[in-house]
Write a protein that holds these residues in place. Structure first.
Motif, PDB file in Angstrom:
ATOM      1  N   ARG A 343       0.693  -1.141   0.060  1.00  0.00           N
ATOM      2  CA  ARG A 343       0.683  -0.381   0.218  1.00  0.00           C
ATOM      3  C   ARG A 343       1.218   1.393   0.051  1.00  0.00           C
ATOM      4  N   ALA A 346      -0.327   7.481   3.229  1.00  0.00           N
ATOM      5  CA  ALA A 346      -1.078   8.072   3.206  1.00  0.00           C
ATOM      6  C   ALA A 346      -1.129   9.485   3.969  1.00  0.00           C
ATOM      7  N   GLY A 354      -2.590   3.876   2.612  1.00  0.00           N
ATOM      8  CA  GLY A 354      -2.366   4.953   1.677  1.00  0.00           C
ATOM      9  C   GLY A 354      -3.929   3.459   0.661  1.00  0.00           C
ATOM     10  N   PRO A 355      -3.981   3.572  -0.443  1.00  0.00           N
ATOM     11  CA  PRO A 355      -4.301   2.709  -1.232  1.00  0.00           C
ATOM     12  C   PRO A 355      -3.640   1.438  -1.405  1.00  0.00           C
ATOM     13  N   PHE A 356      -3.956  -0.025  -2.672  1.00  0.00           N
ATOM     14  CA  PHE A 356      -3.019  -0.532  -2.739  1.00  0.00           C
ATOM     15  C   PHE A 356      -2.187   0.119  -3.908  1.00  0.00           C
ATOM     16  N   PRO A 360      -5.154  -0.871  -7.436  1.00  0.00           N
ATOM     17  CA  PRO A 360      -5.942  -0.005  -6.565  1.00  0.00           C
ATOM     18  C   PRO A 360      -7.499   0.308  -6.410  1.00  0.00           C
ATOM     19  N   ASN A 361      -7.789  -0.448  -7.260  1.00  0.00           N
ATOM     20  CA  ASN A 361      -9.290  -0.672  -6.920  1.00  0.00           C
ATOM     21  C   ASN A 361      -9.865  -2.319  -6.030  1.00  0.00           C
ATOM     22  N   ARG A 362      -8.818  -2.563  -5.123  1.00  0.00           N
ATOM     23  CA  ARG A 362      -8.980  -3.449  -4.621  1.00  0.00           C
ATOM     24  C   ARG A 362      -9.971  -3.251  -3.583  1.00  0.00           C
ATOM     25  N   ALA A 363     -11.140  -4.196  -3.627  1.00  0.00           N
ATOM     26  CA  ALA A 363     -12.092  -4.389  -2.175  1.00  0.00           C
ATOM     27  C   ALA A 363     -11.920  -5.437  -1.746  1.00  0.00           C
TER      28      ALA A 363
END
Length: 458
Positions: A343, A346, A354-356, A360-363
Motif C-alpha cells: 500500500r 497516506a 494508503g491505497p493498494f 488500486p481498485n481492490r476491495a
C-alpha cells in the motif's frame, strides 16, 4: 461336482477352479460381438476393438504377477512400441524392460505406422479411463500373493463392547502436497522427441540490412546469420525400492501411489531444471541464457531489490515487437502476495495506510487476483527463494515471457523396469522399480523472456 472338488488339497485351489469354470461358462454364454470384461482373462484378439489399455495390468505383468494370457493388450502395445522405436534405432536400456505409453501426442508420427499407433493408443487409453474394475484390481492383488482381509472385530476395549465394532475402512491414500509445474501451467510448447533422441530447430539469428544508395553507388553487401536450437535427450531416472509385503498385502492404491509419485517426481525435477538447470547431463535452465533480457527492479538495495508498479510496464517494454503480448508471469506465491498487499503512504512516510499500489481498485469482497495488469500469473514454489545479494540469501526472482516460445521435447514412452534380482534385493525380499524418461527443453527465441532477479519478498 463334489467328486471333482474332493481332488483339491486346499481352499485356494478350489477357488481358482471355480473362477476358471465361471470364466469358461461366461465366455460360452456371451454373444460373439458382446464386449467381454472378465477381470482374470483377456479374451479374444487384441486391437482397437478391445476393452482398452490398463496400466495396472501392464505393471502386474512386468512384476510377474500375471501371465501373458491376462495382459494380451498390454503386451501387444509393448511390442508395437518396441517395433516402432526399433525402426528409428532406439533400444531399451535392459532386455527385460517393459514399455508403457507416456503420452500418445509424443509418439513419433513421421510415417503411417507411427500415426496409426498414435491414434490407436489414444483410443485405448480413453476407453480404459472410465472402466476401472475393483474386482479386477482385487484379483490382481490376490495374484500378487496376498488376500484382502476384512476384520469383524475392532481394537477398542473388549470389556466395553469394542469387539463388536469393525475396524475403520481404509480409504484412498493421501498424496504429498507438491509444487506446481511452472512451465506446463505457463503454456510451454510440447513436441515429440524423435526416437533418435535429437531434434533441431533452424533459426534466423540476424537479418540482412537495407541501405539508401546514391546514383551510381554500390550497395553494401549484407548476409543473414542463421543458427539452431538443438535439443538432445537427457536421461531422467527414478529408482524406488519396495518391500514385497507392500505389493502382496497392501491396497492396490498403494502401488498406484508409488507409480504416480515416481512420475510426478520426474516431472517436477525436469520442470525445476527448465528454470535453473546448469546444462550438461540435465536441461539448461531458462534464466541461464545470455539472450534473455535482464531487468533491475526500480528500488535497488544493498541486500535485495524491491519490485515496483512501474517495473511491470518496464519489463513488458523489453520484449521484442514480435511479441504482441506476454502470456504469463512466473513468481513465488510469497512475492505475488507481497505485491498485492503493498500500500502507498497516506499521512506520514512509510505508514502503508494508503491505497493498494498494484491493484488500486481492490476491495475486501474481491476474489484472489489471477493476473498482474492483464497478464496471467503462475505462482509456484519451483521458483527459487534462495537468491543471494549482499547479506541476504532468501531473495527470489520473477520472469515475464511469451511461453509458447519455450519448447519441451519428450520421448513418447517411459521405460519401466521391475526387478527382484541382485544379492540385496533377493536377500531382503524386495522389488526395485525403475523409471526412465528422456526429455530436453530450450527457447525458440531467447528475447521472448525478461528476467528480474534478487527481489525482496515483502
Amino acid at each position: 461336482m463334489s467328486q471333482t472338488i474332493d481332488k483339491f488339497q486346499s481352499r485356494d485351489e478350489i477357488v481358482q477352479f471355480i473362477e476358471q469354470q465361471t470364466a469358461t461358462a461366461v465366455e460360452k454364454a456371451l454373444p460373439a460381438r458382446v464386449e467381454r470384461r472378465v477381470p482374470w482373462v483377456t479374451a479374444g484378439p487384441v486391437g482397437q476393438d478391445s476393452a482398452g489399455y490398463s496400466v495396472l495390468k501392464a505393471v502386474a505383468f512386468a512384476l510377474g504377477y500375471v501371465g501373458p494370457e491376462q495382459a494380451k493388450e498390454e503386451i501387444h502395445t509393448h511390442n508395437q512400441l518396441r517395433d516402432l522405436y526399433a525402426g528409428y534405432g532406439f533400444v531399451p536400456h535392459h532386455a527385460q524392460s517393459f514399455l508403457v505409453p507416456l503420452a500418445s501426442a509424443h509418439l513419433p508420427a513421421f510415417e503411417p505406422q507411427g500415426l496409426r499407433l498414435q491414434t490407436e493408443l489414444r483410443q485405448k487409453m480413453a476407453a480404459q479411463a472410465a472402466r476401472f474394475d475393483p474386482d479386477e484390481a482385487d484379483w490382481l492383488g490376490r495374484r500378487a500373493g496376498g488376500r484382502f482381509r476384512r476384520k469383524a472385530l475392532g481394537t477398542v476395549d473388549d470389556a466395553d463392547g469394542g469387539t463388536l465394532v469393525a475396524l475403520p475402512a481404509l480409504g484412498e491414500l493421501i498424496d504429498l502436497q507438491r509444487n506446481l509445474e511452472a512451465f506446463s501451467a505457463a503454456g510451454a510448447r510440447e513436441v515429440a522427441l524423435p526416437p533418435n533422441g535429437r531434434v533441431q530447430f533452424p533459426s534466423l539469428t540476424a537479418g540482412s540490412t537495407a541501405y539508401w544508395v546514391g546514383e551510381g553507388s554500390p550497395i553494401t553487401e549484407t548476409q543473414p546469420v542463421t543458427g539452431n536450437l538443438e535439443l538432445t535427450a537427457k536421461k531422467l531416472g527414478v529408482l524406488v525400492k519396495l518391500n514385497n509385503e507392500l505389493l502382496r498385502f497392501a491396497s492396490p492404491s498403494a502401488e498406484g501411489l508409488v507409480r504416480f509419485d515416481m512420475a510426478r517426481a520426474a516431472a517436477l525435477k525436469a520442470d525445476l531444471a527448465m528454470l535453473e538447470g546448469v546444462g550438461g547431463t540435465q536441461i539448461r535452465g531458462l534464466i541461464s541464457y545470455a539472450g534473455i533480457a535482464a531487468h533491475t527492479a526500480s528500488v535497488v538495495g544493498a541486500n535485495g531489490n524491491t519490485f515496483q508498479p512501474e517495473d511491470v510496464a518496464l519489463m513488458e517494454s523489453k520484449l521484442p515487437d514480435a511479441v504482441d503480448a506476454p502470456t504469463a508471469w512466473l513468481m513465488r506465491k510469497g512475492l505475488f502476495a507481497a505485491l498485492m498487499n503493498r500500500r502507498a503512504d497516506a499521512v506520514s512516510a512509510a505508514d502503508g495506510k494508503g491505497p493498494f499500489v498494484f491493484r488500486p481498485n481492490r476491495a475486501a469482497a474481491d476474489g484472489p487476483p489471477a493476473e498482474l495488469f492483464g497478464t496471467r500469473v503462475v505462482r509456484s514454489s519451483q521458483v527459487s527463494a534462495a537468491r543471494v545479494k549482499g547479506a541476504s540469501s532468501n531473495l527470489t526472482y520473477a520472469v515475464l515471457g511469451y511461453f509458447p516460445d519455450w519448447i519441451v521435447a519428450r520421448l513418447g514412452v517411459m521405460e519401466f523396469l521391475a526387478s527382484g534380482h541382485g544379492d540385496t534385493a533377493l536377500q531382503n525380499d524386495m522389488t526395485y522399480l525403475r523409471g526412465i524418461q528422456h526429455i530436453d527443453a530450450g527457447p525458440r527465441h531467447q528475447a521472448s523472456f525478461v528476467f528480474c532477479d534478487q527481489l525482496v519478498v515483502g
